[in-house]
Write a protein that holds these residues in place. Structure first.
Motif, mmCIF file in Angstrom:
data_model
loop_
_atom_site.group_PDB
_atom_site.id
_atom_site.type_symbol
_atom_site.label_atom_id
_atom_site.label_comp_id
_atom_site.label_asym_id
_atom_site.label_seq_id
_atom_site.Cartn_x
_atom_site.Cartn_y
_atom_site.Cartn_z
ATOM 1 N N GLU A 1 -7.044 3.771 -0.085
ATOM 2 C CA GLU A 1 -6.257 4.763 -0.817
ATOM 3 C C GLU A 1 -7.136 5.589 -1.741
ATOM 4 O OE1 GLU A 1 -3.227 7.046 -2.303
ATOM 5 O OE2 GLU A 1 -3.035 5.621 -0.645
ATOM 6 N N LEU B 1 -2.574 -0.880 -6.228
ATOM 7 C CA LEU B 1 -2.402 -0.097 -4.998
ATOM 8 C C LEU B 1 -1.168 0.788 -5.090
ATOM 9 C CD1 LEU B 1 -2.766 0.646 -1.989
ATOM 10 C CD2 LEU B 1 -1.609 -1.513 -1.424
ATOM 11 N N ARG C 1 -1.124 4.871 -5.194
ATOM 12 C CA ARG C 1 -0.380 5.647 -4.196
ATOM 13 C C ARG C 1 0.665 6.533 -4.866
ATOM 14 N NH1 ARG C 1 0.743 2.374 1.074
ATOM 15 N NH2 ARG C 1 -1.513 2.723 1.110
ATOM 16 N N ASN C 2 1.291 5.997 -5.917
ATOM 17 C CA ASN C 2 2.311 6.791 -6.591
ATOM 18 C C ASN C 2 1.702 7.903 -7.429
ATOM 19 O OD1 ASN C 2 5.214 7.036 -6.988
ATOM 20 N ND2 ASN C 2 4.759 6.666 -9.142
ATOM 21 N N ARG D 1 -0.551 9.699 -6.362
ATOM 22 C CA ARG D 1 -0.729 10.761 -5.369
ATOM 23 C C ARG D 1 0.608 11.340 -4.934
ATOM 24 N NH1 ARG D 1 -0.823 10.202 0.242
ATOM 25 N NH2 ARG D 1 -1.153 7.945 0.056
ATOM 26 N N GLY E 1 8.338 4.926 -5.577
ATOM 27 C CA GLY E 1 7.009 4.354 -5.752
ATOM 28 C C GLY E 1 6.798 3.807 -7.147
#
Length: 568
Positions: free
Chosen positions: A123, A165, A169-170, A172, A178
């Motif tokens: 990620e 993780l 991801r959140n 982004r 998320g």
């Protein structure tokens, strides 16, 4: 001519598409390589975990659940998630032994951790970094050690990495779902080890600060609030349990215990240790609670530290120095292993900080670097004990992998621009292989030559093994004699596990207080462990309110366990 050119162009296009499909397939399936490596490690290394002092507590919570007693007072000592998973695993076909169930849970968490490290590195960076980081994780001696332990470090390490993780991801994607998932994951990390909430606070604060003055109007800040909300919703049942135990809101179940413990073991104000420490195991004036169950907060901690500021600063700086790579003590049976944060990997991780991080570089740095802020807090409570530091090893591995892959690419481009890709790939493979071999040798140090040298087991280790064995025999003797599920008042020791019952803490108090505490807690048997063989007649003459119920006398050395029935 035109038709031929069209055919040629069409063939080239099809070849490019085929190559893209192969490349895409590699990206989708690459996670299988570290996962299969991790699975091979589990199959090769799998063994029933050994019983540890702290492991007794986690296993007792699981036993309380299985006996229908709820979490028990032990869950106000350590968080219960790991124990709940052990209790669940014990229902698997053929798994009746809690230590075996603990081994299944811990090894499963280890496999999940390998995948989580791969996905987090992927990620934040790229496929090469993800593969290198996950290979390092799969073969880390320290992570493999906690993968076969009854304690909660591996469960906390996985959920912490998973939380990072989800947060990355959140950062982004910026979705409410998320953010909610991140909050739930951090709550599970906190329910494995309570310092998880500190890491979450540092990360959310870091991400918010990056938004600048308009932070309160940003989507990031909104999502941080959603994360906190879902953390609290997930944590609510355990928070209510702690409130019932302590009589007030408590965010860390062990805060009182740790403050009393550090006074003895870290600041050496009394050197009472743990088992016989009356400040820990003594009773409140009304005789209803142990002294460590009286809640203590930040004010109590600040008051103690400011009571002797020079000593507090000196101890803090010493403990901080013991967290530095190259100085972290490999204690608790890890003496033969390499450093928890090897210097060579620490230098590679440091290099990664100064390399380009691509898009959203600030958010990526916040995700990977803010967890290390806890290393500035831990020295207040403990010196560089590897078990407190190992949960942050996966972050070191990811940074080190990035340092190796990014550094190799930059160096190869300068040395030989025409062959940069091949040279970088070869360098990455070579360095990774060296580290992996180093880890593997650490896991299997007793080569044929070393075995031939006849190195003896140290007397202290041999003595500990003997004590565990005789405690097992004594506990199993008691369990066979009195049956499962009985309530035993016994000191914090490994015999607790083998008694196969409910554990009531043995307070440091006078006989009337002990008897009153036993009756309040509906104790069936009071258990005394003695390291000498007293006169048998004196043992038969039980104090008032007790009746002699049995005696286990070890045939190995002076170790006697006396069982007294509490009369109602």
């Amino acid at each position: 001519m035109t038709a031929g050119a069209g055919k040629t162009k069409g063939g080239e296009t099809e070849a490019i598409r085929a190559e893209e499909r192969r490349f895409s397939l590699l990206h989708r399936t690459a996670v299988l390589f570290p996962l299969l490596l991790g699975l091979a490690i589990v199959l090769i290394q799998f063994h029933r975990p050994g019983l540890t002092a702290d492991g007794v507590t986690y296993l007792q919570i699981a036993r309380n659940i299985l006996f229908g007693q709820g979490l028990g007072w032990q869950a106000s000592w350590v968080p219960p998630l790991h124990s709940m998973l052990i209790a669940a695993a014990s229902y698997l076909p053929g798994i009746g032994d809690l230590l075996t169930a603990a081994g299944i849970v811990s090894s499963g968490m280890y496999l999940c951790l390998v995948v989580a490290v791969y996905l987090l590195a992927r990620e934040l960076f790229d496929l090469r970094t993800a593969l290198v980081a996950s290979f390092f994780t799969a073969l880390s001696p320290h992570l493999i050690t906690i993968a076969f332990s009854p304690e909660a470090e591996i469960t906390y390490t996985f959920f912490l990495t998973l939380s990072l993780l989800l947060a990355a991801r959140n950062a982004r994607l910026g979705t409410v779902a998320g953010a909610a998932a991140t909050g739930v994951s951090f709550a599970l990390a906190w329910m494995a080890r309570s310092e998880g909430i500190i890491v979450m606070a540092c990360l959310l604060a870091g991400l918010s600060v990056l938004q600048g003055r308009s932070v309160f109007r940003t989507r990031m800040f909104r999502n941080c609030l959603v994360t906190v909300l879902f953390f609290m919703l997930t944590a609510a049942p355990y928070l209510l349990f702690l409130k019932a135990q302590y009589g007030t809101w408590v965010i860390s179940p062990k805060s009182s215990y740790v403050q009393i413990w550090m006074k003895s073991r870290i600041y050496h104000d009394n050197n009472k240790g743990e088992r016989e420490n009356d400040e820990l195991w003594g009773l409140t004036p009304d005789g209803t609670k142990l002294l460590w169950q009286v809640p203590k907060g930040i004010g109590d901690l600040a008051g103690y530290l400011m009571g002797h500021p020079e000593k507090s600063l000196r101890v803090y700086l010493h403990n901080l120095g013991m967290e530095l790579p190259g100085r972290i003590p490999n204690n608790s049976g890890m003496e033969r292993f390499p450093q928890l944060y090897p210097v060579y990997l620490a230098l590679a991780a440091l290099l990664a900080v100064f390399l380009p991080w691509g898009e959203r570089a600030k958010e990526k740095r916040a995700v990977l670097l803010t967890p290390f802020l806890i290393l500035l807090i831990l020295p207040v409570f403990t010196e560089g004990w590897w078990k407190y530091l190992v949960p942050y090893l996966p972050v070191v591995m990811i940074l080190a992998a990035r340092g190796i892959t990014g550094g190799a690419s930059l160096l190869a481009a300068r040395v030989s621009p025409r062959h940069a890709v091949g040279l970088a790939a070869g360098s990455i493979v070579a360095v990774t292989a060296i580290v992996v071999v180093r880890f593997w040798i650490a896991l299997h140090p007793l080569s044929a030559a070393q075995s031939a040298s006849g190195a003896a087991v140290s007397p202290s280790i041999a003595a500990r093994r003997n004590m565990v064995e005789v405690a097992r025999l004594a506990g199993e003797w008691g369990a066979a004699r009195f049956g499962p599920g009985k309530n035993y008042m016994v000191r914090w020791d490994k015999i607790v596990y083998y008694l196969d019952g409910i554990w009531t803490a043995f307070p440091v108090a006078d006989v009337p207080q002990i008897m009153d505490y036993a009756r309040r807690n509906k104790v069936d048997y009071i258990v005394l462990e003695l390291d000498a063989r007293p006169d048998r007649e004196s043992l038969l003459n039980a104090p008032a309110g007790l009746r002699f119920a049995g005696l286990y006398d070890s045939d190995r050395f002076a170790y006697v366990v006396v069982f007294y029935r509490v009369l109602r």
